[in-house]
Design a protein around this motif. Structure first.
Motif, short mmCIF file in Angstrom:
data_model
loop_
_atom_site.label_atom_id
_atom_site.label_comp_id
_atom_site.label_asym_id
_atom_site.label_seq_id
_atom_site.Cartn_x
_atom_site.Cartn_y
_atom_site.Cartn_z
N LEU C 185 10.57 31.39 -4.96
CA LEU C 185 9.44 31.13 -5.81
C LEU C 185 9.89 31.02 -7.27
N LEU C 186 10.65 32.04 -7.66
CA LEU C 186 11.04 31.82 -9.22
C LEU C 186 12.06 30.65 -9.55
N SER C 187 12.49 30.05 -8.22
CA SER C 187 13.63 29.02 -8.71
C SER C 187 12.88 27.85 -8.82
N THR C 188 11.73 27.85 -7.96
CA THR C 188 10.81 26.71 -8.00
C THR C 188 10.12 26.77 -9.28
N VAL C 189 9.61 27.73 -9.79
CA VAL C 189 8.83 27.82 -11.12
C VAL C 189 9.72 27.32 -12.05
N PHE C 190 11.08 27.76 -12.10
CA PHE C 190 11.96 27.27 -13.10
C PHE C 190 11.99 25.75 -13.31
N LEU C 191 12.30 25.04 -12.08
CA LEU C 191 12.21 23.74 -12.08
C LEU C 191 11.07 23.01 -12.74
N VAL C 192 9.92 23.68 -12.25
CA VAL C 192 8.63 22.92 -12.70
C VAL C 192 8.31 23.22 -14.24
N VAL C 193 8.73 24.50 -14.54
CA VAL C 193 8.74 24.68 -16.03
C VAL C 193 9.59 23.79 -16.83
N TRP C 194 10.82 23.55 -16.28
CA TRP C 194 11.78 22.81 -17.22
C TRP C 194 11.33 21.45 -17.27
N LYS C 195 10.77 20.87 -16.12
CA LYS C 195 10.12 19.56 -16.04
C LYS C 195 8.82 19.41 -17.05
N PHE C 196 7.89 20.11 -16.74
CA PHE C 196 6.71 19.96 -17.68
C PHE C 196 6.22 20.60 -18.81
N ALA C 197 7.42 21.34 -19.26
CA ALA C 197 6.97 22.15 -20.60
C ALA C 197 6.83 21.46 -21.82
N GLY C 198 7.53 20.30 -21.63
CA GLY C 198 7.76 19.28 -23.01
C GLY C 198 6.13 18.61 -22.92
N PHE C 199 5.69 18.40 -21.81
CA PHE C 199 4.32 17.61 -21.86
C PHE C 199 3.26 18.54 -22.52
N TYR C 200 3.12 19.85 -21.81
CA TYR C 200 2.14 20.51 -22.39
C TYR C 200 2.60 21.25 -24.00
N MET C 201 3.73 21.04 -24.17
CA MET C 201 4.05 21.30 -25.62
C MET C 201 3.36 20.20 -26.43
N LEU C 202 3.67 18.99 -26.00
CA LEU C 202 2.86 17.98 -26.79
C LEU C 202 1.29 18.15 -26.98
N ILE C 203 0.78 18.40 -25.95
CA ILE C 203 -0.67 18.51 -25.88
C ILE C 203 -0.89 19.70 -26.92
N LEU C 204 -0.61 20.80 -26.82
CA LEU C 204 -0.54 21.88 -27.86
C LEU C 204 -0.34 21.46 -29.36
N LEU C 205 0.85 20.81 -29.25
CA LEU C 205 1.20 20.24 -30.59
C LEU C 205 0.05 19.51 -31.25
N VAL C 206 -0.64 18.73 -30.44
CA VAL C 206 -1.71 17.97 -31.11
C VAL C 206 -2.71 18.85 -31.57
N GLY C 207 -2.98 19.96 -30.75
CA GLY C 207 -4.09 21.03 -31.19
C GLY C 207 -3.55 21.65 -32.50
N LEU C 208 -2.21 22.10 -32.62
CA LEU C 208 -1.83 22.89 -33.66
C LEU C 208 -2.09 22.00 -34.92
N GLN C 209 -1.63 20.75 -34.85
CA GLN C 209 -1.81 19.72 -36.07
C GLN C 209 -3.08 19.60 -36.70
N ARG C 210 -4.02 19.88 -35.66
CA ARG C 210 -5.30 19.38 -36.16
C ARG C 210 -6.08 20.83 -36.73
N ILE C 211 -5.20 21.72 -36.78
CA ILE C 211 -5.72 23.18 -37.58
C ILE C 211 -5.66 22.90 -39.21
N PRO C 212 -6.55 22.71 -39.90
CA PRO C 212 -6.27 22.52 -41.20
C PRO C 212 -5.38 23.45 -41.87
#
Lengths: 273, 437, 320
Positions: C185-212
């Motif tokens: 389970l953990l090995s698979t989670v690691f793979l998924v996190v490695w692959k997708f973390a950047g994508f979600y980082m980008l979405i959250l980044l958009v949110g962060l930058q909209r905070i005045p």
């Protein structure tokens, strides 16, 4: 100055440590694909033996790359075309069934991929699009629609209304406004959508497996999967690693090339959630 | 985007779409009614040779047996007017591929299949009836009967052997010598095997006695069952609807394997081995004796001094699992005579000796067991002769019971060897339930 | 349908100084025309969704009610047998449990890490762009390719991870990354996190930058600590982006298939069987389209329900 630099050190340590972890698998794979491994085409020393295996496999690497490129381009074109018009409609027009259609489009995300493929296979047969790269692209584009439509909708919504209205006032129809004013404004969104469609189409394995039944038309991921398991139970790790590299390099390059626009697409779309 | 096509594009698309919609709507009602007649061209022309008139034939095979199929197709295309277009499908996904195509009557003219899945296809009438044609072959009696049997349904024959893959013991003669074992005396009983594996294992230094795929149902079937058969015991009933995997003989086999696990006679990784790499261990030269697929013989390193022996039972005897692929003509093919031309040719002396045997593969005919190629390597003769002693089990639910990594047999294997073996009866019932499903 | 909006620039209606749709005389026909144009623009989407999604989905629905072996085709109605069969399967509830567990673990780890990454690269520090690129890079690799890559990486024979850990003295024996239920389970989670973390980082980044920026300034003036600012400003204002991430992540994880198909095949001992793997197994191992379709319909229903609840929950807490 010094204290500020020190204050930032942990930040950089954490950032760099994570960067190493993120890069390591990619670097290792590239290295492993050219290094010696028993049971592969590269038995000793460093070299491109595994890539040669790939080059000569069945219909040949170039053929598979060509098929993959064609499918990807078609998918990107279809996705862009449909989602551009659809996003415009959802963002700027009121029409009967609008919300229903939008929700249905998003619902594509919620259906397990594998199950739709059998009915799709039958359906493409009826449309005489079975075993055709166009048929495959239509299916892949459909699976891109939820994200693409969503993205284009918010991209259009982020364009100030006054911009469009001034174009309408100038005598353009909505088509002219779309082409002259809106299109440039949503370009970052289009690039994001296009990139995503490309990545999905380039890498997809299950759809071509079911929908394409001719080696000559197979895209690359299918060939790599074939190559991986050779005679009973023996796995060619080297060829697999080389396959992953060949699959990944165009994606990485394209991503780096489009990165600036792409990030802007996210920002300008300002994903509202 | 043309300059004036704004809303016109959508209009045209709508029209096309509406047509598509109607076409598609008809499918939902249409595909309910299967076209019944799929008898194929059974006895119309019992011409043993078929027709070679320059037809183009399509054929599918799985990646695992690609080299063998490719060699045959290449030789056939070079010497015939008919041309075969071979498509290779990833091994793990072959069932999915055939299934999808079968649903819409879209199978190629010829398709090969892992022989254990053949009953699924014969009972679903995917193959054309070849009974008269097969029986008319001059060498019909010496075809690998286990494959023919697997492809016989309600008394009709649908497939012929395409590639044969047998389970046999490989043993490392160098390690045998180091362990003071006679390199010309491979195990004749399970007890011998146990003793010899332990002797080799005692050498130490990274050398292990034996190896097996402990997380791979197909490997268990392929390598364990021959020991049970050799002991004179059945594993399945004749209809393939019930299992007898908790017999005393079967227990003896599991106990031996469990002993190896317990005493660490097995090379590391057996417990996790899903079958992806299980044949990659022996060629490294650090394993004493283990069952292997005969098709790997040609792939072994040249400097590895290895011997080949039949898999023995607890008290002697010998058997093998006759695996590999069988091939048939699809029921929907309109070129049965041409397709048969390929099949008949592929079983003839010329193809069997100069293509199959020349590639160090097992011949599909017992009367060719000794040929000019096998003469050069006595190990090949030994393997070829085993075909007659071997079996291919028959069960309609074979794949979902034994090959499925989430099926009941794998649980049973793992309980029996890595657990305490106490739940055999219960596990056997689960296997039977799956077979009778 | 090639109807142009009644032209505002005709002789009768000299170009108004204000946009035409605000003039009452024009409103009705114009609204009508815009409806038709809207339909026209949405038509390709509608055709796509109908032909390639709804029709196949209808067929899936029909399959779920019929006895439908993959190889033999439709054998007529047997409802509700497929549904009861699926629920009675000994693997069904464990698969549901595991899928939920996996979803929970992935969501927490993935979104947590993505938030950390977004915070790390949000400001225009030197190097932020570089790190952003690096974190997103794995996202450009396909999931199937990534799974193959990690399959090699975790392999006990060719993979380097075990040797590295041994070298560092962290472990004594070779590690079996996919050998036990937890490590698989953990090995698979690691793979998924490695692959997708950047994508979600980008979405959250958009949110962060909209905070005045002013909001932060004000808080700092009030003497809030960094932790307080994060908890009382960043997190609440990031809610829309977090909600979107949550929605995508949960839906995607509940449908997980590729990574497990390549890495674990549901093993060891059936400990990592996800619901979609069961669907694949029903269809292509057990060759039963009927039960596979029934399972798909159940999954679709569950996801629709879950997403509706999530939407409603988010909207309600937004209003409060």
């Amino acid at each position: 100055m010094l204290t500020r630099a020190l204050g930032r050190t942990p930040h950089y340590v954490v950032a760099a440590g994570l960067a190493v972890i993120f890069l390591f698998p990619l670097v290792w794979n590239a290295w492993a694909s050219v290094s010696a491994q028993p049971g592969t085409a590269q038995e000793s020393g460093y070299g491109l033996g595994n890539y040669r295996t790939l080059l000569d496999y069945d219909a040949g690497l170039w053929r598979y790359l060509g098929n993959s490129a064609l499918v990807s381009v078609l998918t990107v074109a279809l996705t862009l075309g449909v989602s551009l018009l659809g996003g415009y409609a959802f963002a700027r027009f009121e029409f009967p069934g609008k919300n229903l259609l939008f929700l249905l489009t998003l619902a594509i995300l919620m259906v397990p991929y594998a199950t739709l493929l059998i009915p799709l296979y039958v359906l493409l047969g009826r449309l005489h699009l079975q075993n055709s790269l166009l048929g495959l692209s239509l299916v892949l584009a459909m699976f891109q629609l939820p994200f693409a439509t969503f993205m284009m909708r918010i991209s259009f919504e982020a364009v100030p209304r006054e911009l469009e209205e001034s174009a309408l006032v100038d005598g353009c129809g909505t088509a002219g406004a779309l082409r002259r004013v809106m299109l440039p404004a949503v370009r970052p969104g289009l690039i994001t959508v296009g990139l995503f469609a490309f990545l999905a189409a380039w890498n997809d394995f299950i759809a071509p497996l079911i929908l394409i039944s001719d080696s000559q038309k197979a895209p690359l991921p299918l060939a790599v999967a074939n190559l991986r398991q050779q005679s009973m139970g023996a796995v060619d790790y080297g060829a697999t690693e080389a396959g992953v590299v060949v699959l990944a390099v165009p994606c990485l390059l394209l991503f780096l090339l489009l990165q600036r626009h792409y990030v802007r697409g996210f920002m300008s779309g300002a994903l509202k959630g | 985007m043309g300059s004036t096509t704004g809303p016109r594009g959508p209009v045209r698309r709508l029209a096309v779409g509406a047509a598509a919609f109607l076409a598609a709507a008809s499918l939902i009602t249409a595909c309910g009614s299967g076209d019944g007649d799929s008898a194929g061209g059974s006895g119309r022309t019992a011409d043993a040779k078929g027709v070679d008139d320059g037809a183009t034939l399509t054929m599918w095979t799985r990646a695992a047996t690609r080299p063998q199929s490719e060699a045959l197709v290449k030789a056939y295309n070079a010497s015939h007017k008919n041309k075969i277009e071979l498509t290779v499908v990833p091994t793990d996904d072959y069932q999915a591929k055939v299934g999808a195509a079968a649903g819409s009557h879209d199978l190629p003219d010829l398709f090969a299949s892992d022989v254990v899945f053949v009953p699924n296809y014969t009972t679903s009438k995917l193959f054309a009836d070849l009974t008269e044609r097969i029986d008319a072959l001059p060498f019909a009696a010496s075809l690998a009967q286990s494959h023919i049997k697997a492809g016989t349904y309600e008394g009709r024959k649908y497939v012929v052997p395409h590639t044969l893959d047998l389970s046999v013991l490989f043993y490392n003669k160098d390690l045998y010598r180091k362990a003071a074992l006679d390199p010309e005396k491979p195990p004749a009983t399970l007890a011998d095997w146990d003793r010899q594996a332990r002797a080799v294992d005692a050498l130490g230094g990274g050398v292990d006695g034996t190896f097996f795929g402990g997380n791979c149902g197909g490997c268990g079937v392929f390598t364990w069952w021959p020991s049970i058969w050799a002991g004179g015991e059945e594993v399945l009933n004749k209809e393939g609807t019930g299992a007898n995997l908790d017999s005393a003989t079967a227990k003896k086999v599991y106990d031996t394997y469990r002993g190896w696990v317990k005493d660490d006679i097995v090379a590391p990784g057996a417990r996790d081995e899903t079958g992806a790499t299980w044949t990659g261990v022996f060629p490294k030269g650090k394993v004493g004796v283990m069952p292997m697929p005969s098709t790997t013989l040609g792939l072994m390193p040249k400097n590895l001094d290895l011997g080949v022996a039949p898999i023995p039972g607890p008290d002697g005897g010998r058997s093998t699992f006759v695996g590999g692929d069988a091939v048939g003509v699809s029921a929907t093919s309109r070129k049965v005579d041409q397709a048969w031309n390929f099949l008949a040719w592929s079983l003839g002396d010329e193809a069997q000796v100069n293509v199959v045997a020349a590639h160090k593969d097992v011949v599909a005919r017992t009367d060719l067991a000794a040929n000019k190629y096998s003469a050069a390597d006595p190990r090949l003769v030994a393997i070829n002769q085993l075909v007659a002693d071997g079996r291919t089990p028959y069960a309609l639910k074979f794949g979902q019971t034994f090959n499925d990594p989430n099926g009941p047999w794998l649980s049973m294997m793992r309980d029996a060897v890595f657990g305490d073996g106490a739940s055999l009866e219960k596990d056997n019932k689960a296997v039977t339930a799956s077979l009778a499903d | 349908m090639h109807v142009k909006a009644p032209d505002r620039a005709t002789a009768e209606h000299p170009p108004p100084t204000r946009p035409a749709d605000r003039s009452p005389r024009n409103a009705a026909p114009r609204r009508h025309s815009r409806r038709i144009q809207g339909l026209g623009y949405a038509a390709p989407t509608a055709v796509f969704v109908t032909v390639f999604f709804l029709l196949p989905l209808l067929l899936v629905g029909q399959m779920s009610l019929d006895d439908w072996p993959l190889l033999a085709g439709d054998q007529g109605v047997n409802a509700p047998e497929n549904y009861t069969d699926v629920m009675d399967s000994p693997l069904f509830w464990p698969a549901v449990r595991f899928t939920l567990l996996y979803t929970a673990v992935v969501t927490v780890v993935l979104l947590g890490l993505a938030l950390l990454l977004a915070l790390l690269v949000q400001e225009s520090r030197p190097g932020a762009g570089f790190f952003r690129t690096v974190y997103f890079l794995p996202g450009a690799v396909g999931l199937a390719s990534a799974s193959l890559l990690f399959w090699g990486l975790y392999s006990p024979t060719t993979g380097p991870l075990s040797r590295i850990l041994e070298h560092l003295g962290l472990v004594d024996d070779p590690v079996s990354f996919l050998g036990t239920p937890t490590s698989a389970l953990l090995s698979t989670v690691f793979l998924v996190v490695w692959k997708f973390a950047g994508f979600y980082m980008l979405i959250l980044l958009v949110g962060l930058q909209r905070i005045p920026h002013e909001v932060y300034e004000a808080a700092r003036m009030d003497g809030a600590s960094r932790g307080q600012i994060f908890r009382s400003i960043t997190l609440p204002l990031l809610r829309p982006s977090l909600a979107l991430s949550l929605l995508l992540c949960v839906t995607g994880s509940l449908l997980a298939f590729d990574q497990f198909f390549v890495l674990t095949k549901g093993g060891p001992d059936n400990s990592t069987v996800t619901v979609v793997q069961l669907i694949y197994r029903e269809a292509f191992q057990r060759l039963n389209l009927g039960t596979a379709a029934a399972l798909s319909i159940l999954v679709l229903g569950a996801l629709l329900l879950l997403n509706a609840l999530q939407f409603r929950g988010l909207r309600r807490s937004d209003e409060s």
